[in-house]
Design a protein around this motif. Structure first.
Motif, PDB file in Angstrom:
ATOM      1  N   UNK A  66      19.102 -25.932 -16.127  1.00 48.14           N
ATOM      2  CA  UNK A  66      19.106 -27.426 -15.703  1.00 48.14           C
ATOM      3  C   UNK A  66      20.294 -28.183 -16.777  1.00 48.14           C
ATOM      4  N   UNK A  67      20.837 -28.900 -16.115  1.00 41.28           N
ATOM      5  CA  UNK A  67      21.889 -29.723 -17.110  1.00 41.28           C
ATOM      6  C   UNK A  67      21.960 -31.152 -16.789  1.00 41.28           C
ATOM      7  N   UNK A  68      20.645 -31.844 -16.846  1.00 42.74           N
ATOM      8  CA  UNK A  68      20.523 -33.133 -16.482  1.00 42.74           C
ATOM      9  C   UNK A  68      19.751 -33.701 -17.629  1.00 42.74           C
ATOM     10  N   UNK A  69      19.785 -35.272 -18.011  1.00 42.20           N
ATOM     11  CA  UNK A  69      18.914 -35.708 -18.706  1.00 42.20           C
ATOM     12  C   UNK A  69      18.742 -35.272 -20.104  1.00 42.20           C
ATOM     13  N   UNK A  70      17.614 -35.474 -20.707  1.00 42.69           N
ATOM     14  CA  UNK A  70      17.472 -35.061 -22.218  1.00 42.69           C
ATOM     15  C   UNK A  70      17.900 -33.509 -22.431  1.00 42.69           C
ATOM     16  N   UNK A  71      17.478 -32.646 -21.439  1.00 42.03           N
ATOM     17  CA  UNK A  71      18.122 -31.331 -21.690  1.00 42.03           C
ATOM     18  C   UNK A  71      19.504 -31.389 -21.680  1.00 42.03           C
ATOM     19  N   UNK A  72      20.292 -31.972 -20.904  1.00 38.11           N
ATOM     20  CA  UNK A  72      21.713 -31.926 -20.966  1.00 38.11           C
ATOM     21  C   UNK A  72      22.320 -32.268 -22.450  1.00 38.11           C
ATOM     22  N   UNK A  73      21.515 -33.307 -22.841  1.00 41.66           N
ATOM     23  CA  UNK A  73      22.050 -33.854 -24.172  1.00 41.66           C
ATOM     24  C   UNK A  73      21.818 -32.731 -25.280  1.00 41.66           C
ATOM     25  N   UNK A  74      20.762 -32.227 -25.113  1.00 42.82           N
ATOM     26  CA  UNK A  74      20.453 -31.152 -26.269  1.00 42.82           C
ATOM     27  C   UNK A  74      21.521 -30.122 -26.121  1.00 42.82           C
ATOM     28  N   UNK A  75      21.581 -29.563 -24.835  1.00 41.06           N
ATOM     29  CA  UNK A  75      22.726 -28.424 -24.846  1.00 41.06           C
ATOM     30  C   UNK A  75      24.097 -28.815 -24.996  1.00 41.06           C
ATOM     31  N   UNK A  76      24.501 -29.988 -24.711  1.00 38.31           N
ATOM     32  CA  UNK A  76      25.830 -30.608 -25.062  1.00 38.31           C
ATOM     33  C   UNK A  76      26.060 -30.516 -26.438  1.00 38.31           C
ATOM     34  N   UNK A  77      25.271 -30.941 -27.401  1.00 36.94           N
ATOM     35  CA  UNK A  77      25.257 -30.838 -28.968  1.00 36.94           C
ATOM     36  C   UNK A  77      24.752 -29.604 -29.546  1.00 36.94           C
ATOM     37  N   UNK A  78      23.578 -28.917 -29.052  1.00 33.81           N
ATOM     38  CA  UNK A  78      23.359 -27.599 -29.868  1.00 33.81           C
ATOM     39  C   UNK A  78      23.764 -26.306 -29.056  1.00 33.81           C
ATOM     40  N   UNK A 111       8.387 -39.731 -24.082  1.00 31.51           N
ATOM     41  CA  UNK A 111       9.741 -40.019 -23.966  1.00 31.51           C
ATOM     42  C   UNK A 111      10.126 -41.148 -24.830  1.00 31.51           C
ATOM     43  N   UNK A 112      11.420 -41.180 -25.469  1.00 34.96           N
ATOM     44  CA  UNK A 112      11.965 -42.296 -26.027  1.00 34.96           C
ATOM     45  C   UNK A 112      12.466 -43.447 -24.936  1.00 34.96           C
ATOM     46  N   UNK A 113      12.644 -44.702 -25.341  1.00 35.96           N
ATOM     47  CA  UNK A 113      12.707 -45.627 -24.418  1.00 35.96           C
ATOM     48  C   UNK A 113      14.352 -45.264 -23.802  1.00 35.96           C
ATOM     49  N   UNK A 123      12.508 -45.492 -32.895  1.00 41.42           N
ATOM     50  CA  UNK A 123      11.257 -44.679 -32.560  1.00 41.42           C
ATOM     51  C   UNK A 123      11.406 -43.235 -32.924  1.00 41.42           C
ATOM     52  N   UNK A 124      12.507 -42.651 -32.508  1.00 42.64           N
ATOM     53  CA  UNK A 124      12.513 -41.098 -33.097  1.00 42.64           C
ATOM     54  C   UNK A 124      12.393 -40.989 -34.361  1.00 42.64           C
ATOM     55  N   UNK A 125      13.025 -41.962 -35.211  1.00 42.59           N
ATOM     56  CA  UNK A 125      12.866 -41.870 -36.954  1.00 42.59           C
ATOM     57  C   UNK A 125      11.402 -42.072 -37.165  1.00 42.59           C
ATOM     58  N   UNK A 126      10.712 -42.866 -36.370  1.00 44.20           N
ATOM     59  CA  UNK A 126       9.283 -43.034 -36.908  1.00 44.20           C
ATOM     60  C   UNK A 126       8.440 -41.768 -36.449  1.00 44.20           C
ATOM     61  N   UNK A 170      14.962 -39.755 -24.532  1.00 41.04           N
ATOM     62  CA  UNK A 170      14.755 -37.919 -25.063  1.00 41.04           C
ATOM     63  C   UNK A 170      13.386 -37.809 -25.112  1.00 41.04           C
ATOM     64  N   UNK A 171      13.105 -36.444 -24.690  1.00 39.64           N
ATOM     65  CA  UNK A 171      11.741 -35.933 -24.611  1.00 39.64           C
ATOM     66  C   UNK A 171      11.294 -35.242 -25.959  1.00 39.64           C
ATOM     67  N   UNK A 172      10.329 -35.753 -26.531  1.00 34.76           N
ATOM     68  CA  UNK A 172       9.709 -35.217 -27.875  1.00 34.76           C
ATOM     69  C   UNK A 172       9.400 -33.791 -27.691  1.00 34.76           C
ATOM     70  N   UNK A 173       8.820 -33.239 -26.655  1.00 31.22           N
ATOM     71  CA  UNK A 173       8.561 -32.017 -26.141  1.00 31.22           C
ATOM     72  C   UNK A 173       9.847 -30.981 -26.253  1.00 31.22           C
TER      73      UNK A 173
END
Length: 435
Positions: A66-78, A111-113, A123-126, A170-173
């Motif tokens: 998968x290369x879309x949405x929240x997953x794509x952002x994690x893969x892009x950075x990490x 999921x975050x806003x 919200x993530x910081x909280x 972003x997905x907390x899971x």
């Protein structure tokens, strides 16, 4: 002839997920059949929950491309394999038997806003600081365990200071999964930890089709020779590119833009260097083959045929294991409607696509292609009562597919047939227990 007219009708050395055998929940016992299900992270989810009421002895095999949405952002950075589909299935299998279990599930499903990056970040910081209301109802032992991996994930993205992480939608899971994966340096160890935290039955396995910590890129070769890179570019291109307001590719599965030519085959592409359109051949997760060799039945779930099902089938060793299991039921659950990937196809085309994927047709000698007939891979075709994918009994029979079963369905607001999950599981149960 139409079917409606005639029916027959830590580290890198971390052990495999299958090596951890301490129970998470009570066992259903060995009297229930063991299944292997090939599916993606969306369409089969509702069925997965109902299926666990019949048997928890299920190995869910999912792609990591998968290369879309929240997953794509994690893969892009990490970097690393995609966690979204794995997380989605784990969430559906998680325990909801008590208030704390439901609170844990709500936290990991959150999921975050989407539209406001600053609001998402606050919200993530909280959440990561342990102050958010989502922690209500979760006892300290659970909270400390979950939060430890969320903190680790946050530390990992801070280490990549050159890559600004975007928290919107972003997905907390997903963040928990990424934290566990980078801590253990093992996707399967992360799955085990998630299973422990969320109360997945010990006999249920969620297996990435590929074992490893490398980024995975999916490609599609069209009949006109065009190569498309990326799962979302194949299946449902984003509405906006990386410059979209929320920073991520906004994925829509309602994409109506047709492909320039039908898909000939699915392949994996290099993620290293300058040869990004070079075909590569990743190894199958050995646990997938292990489960195939002892399963009582096999299910190809409905969903995105070429980007959810086929990526797990084209891996060397899968076709050999499936064809070698004679005498067991092998169910193809036909989609209720066509999509961008399957426009113009009928049931026979779906059968041939599955067969060609398992035979690794078109991949060249390096893939060690097979030549088994469709009947070696599929014994029974299930299709929805109100489906719009044509089912030709005579053509399917000519391929050795003689058992066709109509399943109750409903029709959504777009006119697409959707299986009634309980009816689909009941149909599987009846055929398994009569075998």
């Amino acid at each position: 002839m139409d079917a409606k007219a005639s029916l027959d009708t830590e580290p890198a050395s971390a052990p495999s997920l299958l090596d951890w055998t301490e129970p998470v929940l009570g066992s259903q016992g060995k009297d229930k059949p063991s299944l292997v299900v090939f599916s993606g992270g969306t369409a089969f989810n509702s069925v997965a929950e109902h299926l666990s009421n019949y048997t928890t002895r299920v190995s869910h095999v999912l792609p990591v491309s998968d290369d879309g949405g929240s997953t794509a952002e994690i893969v892009r950075v990490l970097g690393g394999p995609a966690v979204g589909d794995i997380r989605s299935r784990c969430l559906r299998l998680s325990d909801t038997g008590n208030a704390e279990a439901r609170a844990v599930r709500s936290l990991l499903a959150h999921r975050l806003p989407e539209e406001d990056e600053q609001k998402a970040k606050f919200e993530w910081f909280s959440i990561v600081e342990g102050n958010h209301e989502l922690w209500n109802g979760i006892s300290d032992p659970y909270k400390h365990t979950i939060r430890a991996f969320l903190v680790h994930f946050h530390a990992q993205i801070l280490r990549h200071s050159s890559e600004r992480f975007r928290f919107s939608n972003g997905s907390v899971g997903n963040f928990f999964f990424a934290g566990a994966r980078t801590f253990f340096r093992s996707m399967e160890a992360a799955i085990f930890m998630y299973a422990r935290v969320s109360g997945i039955p010990s006999e249920s396995y969620v297996l990435p089709s590929i074992r490893g910590e490398d980024r995975i890129a999916l490609g599609a070769e069209l009949n006109d020779g065009t190569i498309i890179r990326g799962q979302n570019a194949i299946s449902h291109p984003s509405e906006a590119g990386p410059s979209s307001p929320c920073g991520q590719n906004r994925v829509t599965k309602e994409c109506s833009s047709p492909l320039s030519s039908p898909i000939a085959r699915i392949l994996y592409l290099s993620t290293e260097g300058d040869h990004l359109m070079h075909e590569v051949f990743p190894s199958v997760n050995p646990s997938v083959v292990e489960q195939l060799e002892k399963a009582d039945a096999l299910v190809y779930g409905m969903g995105s045929l070429y980007t959810s099902i086929c990526p797990s089938l084209i891996l060397r060793g899968v076709g050999e294991a499936v064809s070698g299991r004679t005498g067991i039921r092998k169910f193809l659950v036909l989609n209720g409607a066509l999509d961008r990937e399957t426009e113009g196809m009928d049931a026979v085309d779906f059968v041939l696509a599955i067969t060609n994927a398992l035979n690794r047709r078109g991949a060249g000698k390096l893939s060690c292609p097979l030549s088994h007939p469709p009947s070696a891979y599929i014994t029974t075709l299930l299709y929805p009562k109100d489906g719009t994918v044509r089912v030709d009994v005579e053509r399917l029979a000519s391929l050795g597919i003689h058992h066709l079963v109509e399943v109750s369905s409903t029709v959504d607001s777009h006119g697409r047939a959707l299986y009634c999950p309980a009816a689909l599981v009941t149909t599987l149960q009846e055929h398994l227990e009569s075998a």
